[in-house]
Design an enzyme around this catalytic site. Structure first.
Site, PDB file in Angstrom:
ATOM      1  N   CYS A   1      70.714  40.894  59.023  1.00 36.42           N
ATOM      2  CA  CYS A   1      71.843  40.320  58.279  1.00 36.42           C
ATOM      3  C   CYS A   1      71.482  40.216  56.792  1.00 36.42           C
ATOM      4  O   CYS A   1      72.254  40.606  55.910  1.00 36.42           O
ATOM      5  CB  CYS A   1      72.203  38.961  58.871  1.00 36.42           C
ATOM      6  N   CYS A   2      70.273  39.707  56.494  1.00 41.44           N
ATOM      7  CA  CYS A   2      69.844  39.611  55.085  1.00 41.44           C
ATOM      8  C   CYS A   2      69.722  40.993  54.457  1.00 41.44           C
ATOM      9  O   CYS A   2      70.023  41.183  53.278  1.00 41.44           O
ATOM     10  CB  CYS A   2      68.494  38.892  54.991  1.00 41.44           C
TER      11      CYS A   2
ATOM     12  N   CYS B   1      72.846  30.813  52.277  1.00 37.35           N
ATOM     13  CA  CYS B   1      74.104  30.949  53.012  1.00 37.35           C
ATOM     14  C   CYS B   1      74.315  29.738  53.929  1.00 37.35           C
ATOM     15  O   CYS B   1      73.352  29.180  54.473  1.00 37.35           O
ATOM     16  CB  CYS B   1      74.085  32.201  53.869  1.00 37.35           C
TER      17      CYS B   1
ATOM     18  N   CYS C   1      72.679  29.426  57.460  1.00 32.33           N
ATOM     19  CA  CYS C   1      71.210  29.446  57.509  1.00 32.33           C
ATOM     20  C   CYS C   1      70.580  28.365  56.642  1.00 32.33           C
ATOM     21  O   CYS C   1      69.394  28.425  56.339  1.00 32.33           O
ATOM     22  CB  CYS C   1      70.692  30.813  57.059  1.00 32.33           C
TER      23      CYS C   1
ATOM     24  N   CYS D   1      64.362  35.695  52.425  1.00 31.69           N
ATOM     25  CA  CYS D   1      65.438  36.589  52.865  1.00 31.69           C
ATOM     26  C   CYS D   1      65.057  38.065  52.739  1.00 31.69           C
ATOM     27  O   CYS D   1      65.773  38.931  53.210  1.00 31.69           O
ATOM     28  CB  CYS D   1      66.719  36.324  52.071  1.00 31.69           C
TER      29      CYS D   1
HETATM   30  S1  SF4 Z   1      70.824  33.955  54.745  1.00 36.65           S
HETATM   31 FE1  SF4 Z   1      71.703  34.033  56.824  1.00 36.65          FE
HETATM   32  S2  SF4 Z   1      73.890  34.490  56.623  1.00 36.65           S
HETATM   33 FE2  SF4 Z   1      72.873  34.903  54.622  1.00 36.65          FE
HETATM   34  S3  SF4 Z   1      72.468  37.062  54.653  1.00 36.65           S
HETATM   35 FE3  SF4 Z   1      70.612  36.062  55.438  1.00 36.65          FE
HETATM   36  S4  SF4 Z   1      70.857  35.884  57.684  1.00 36.65           S
HETATM   37 FE4  SF4 Z   1      72.862  36.445  56.788  1.00 36.65          FE
END
Ligand code: SF4
Length: 238
Positions: A124-125, A207, A210, A233
């Site tokens: 996701c990151c 985010c 998280c 991240c």
């Molecule tokens: S901090 Fe969490 S929601 Fe944001 S990009 Fe990374 S995994 Fe995704």
């Protein structure tokens, strides 16, 4: 100037960045950076957390129209968007650009399933932060970051000027010697706007899914990916 040459230049001139002034060297580093690089080749990648507010104020004194990018994952707290609006109003000549990932959240859900951040936060990151920053840095020679040495063991060996092997770039970190207390003293003295979540036990704000409030053990990264071993991240790891 290539990355390697710039890094060598810095290594042989590092004494120029004495850290005994009021900003612990930050202003001199920024003056050097904005003098050394054409403005279109230098960017500040900002999270708009507490360190970012200090850095924006310092950058503004040196380069009124500096380019700042914000990695807008689409998952930030409303309070984060609020503080960006306030910064844009106060420092109106800065060029603040919100960078969005190629995949919208709906497209990400279709391709990888829902709440990817709970199942594979690294992916996701990568999609929502690392790739967008890589693309933003493709046309740059250097980027600025608000890392501080005391934030975590991983950040302790950060220098003012760093070879960034990940993004094939130079990473400039003016705040390496600042403490958390220094950051807040500066914000209060300058009456700068800041993210209201900092007053609600959030030392570090990323985010929404998280980031949790900290339990108060003075770890300035506490609350990020709480309950997992992840602490970064991917923007600052090799
Ligand atoms: S901090 Fe969490 S929601 Fe944001 S990009 Fe990374 S995994 Fe995704």
């Amino acid at each position: 100037m290539t990355t390697a040459v710039t890094y060598q230049y810095w290594k042989s001139n590092s004494e120029a960045f004495s850290c005994d002034d009021q900003t612990k060297g930050a202003r001199k580093v920024l003056e050097w950076a904005y003098h050394h690089y054409p403005s279109e080749k230098l960017v500040y990648a900002s999270s708009f957390g507490a360190e970012a507010i200090v850095l924006i104020d310092l950058i503004y004194e040196v380069q009124h129209d500096a380019h700042i990018v914000f990695l807008d994952t689409g998952l930030h707290f409303p309070e984060t968007y609020e503080v960006i609006d306030k910064i844009e109003t106060r420092f109106h000549s800065l060029k603040i650009e919100r960078i969005v990932p190629k995949l919208s959240l709906d497209e990400q859900t279709k391709e990888y399933g829902s709440v990817l951040w709970n199942r594979d936060s690294s992916r996701c990151c990568q999609i929502r932060k690392v790739i967008p920053l890589q693309e933003a840095l493709n046309t740059k020679e250097a980027w600025i970051s608000g890392l501080r040495k005391e934030q975590s063991p991983l950040r302790a060996d950060t220098e003012f000027i760093n070879k960034d092997e990940k993004f094939k770039n130079i990473k400039i970190c003016p705040l390496i010697h600042w403490t958390w207390e220094d950051v807040w003293m500066y914000i209060k003295e300058r009456d700068l706007p800041y993210n209201r979540l900092h007053d609600q036990q959030y030392p570090s704000i990323g985010c929404l899914p998280c980031t949790k409030p900290a339990a108060g053990n003075k770890d300035s990264r506490e609350g990020r990916w709480s309950g997992s071993s992840k602490t970064e991240c991917g923007l600052h790891t090799r």
